[in-house]
Motif scaffolding. Sequence first.
Motif: not given
Length: 91
Positions: A27, A29-33, A47
């Motif tokens: 799914s 990755f978030s930029e924040d993560g 991904d």
Amino acid sequence: MLPHLRAFNGKIEEKAAWSRGLFISYSGFSEDGLFAFGRGKKVICMDGRDIYEALSRSIALDQVIIEKARQAASHGPIFKRVTDMLDHLKS
């Protein structure tokens, strides 16, 4: 996702100094993560979209992994999209 990345990184850190791990998230990755996880790790990320882009363009996955590792070593980010590396990938 962040706890999983940290746990995986911990396992890689226990291996030989030259070891690197590939973390695959269907799914994404978030930029924040990714920012919170940090740079300069022995982990590179891929991904589902990366896999799709590589296969649809007939780019070998080993070439994608090699380029992702090179990008991480020279620029720092553990995740860079296949579409952003097309100039460096051989089809």
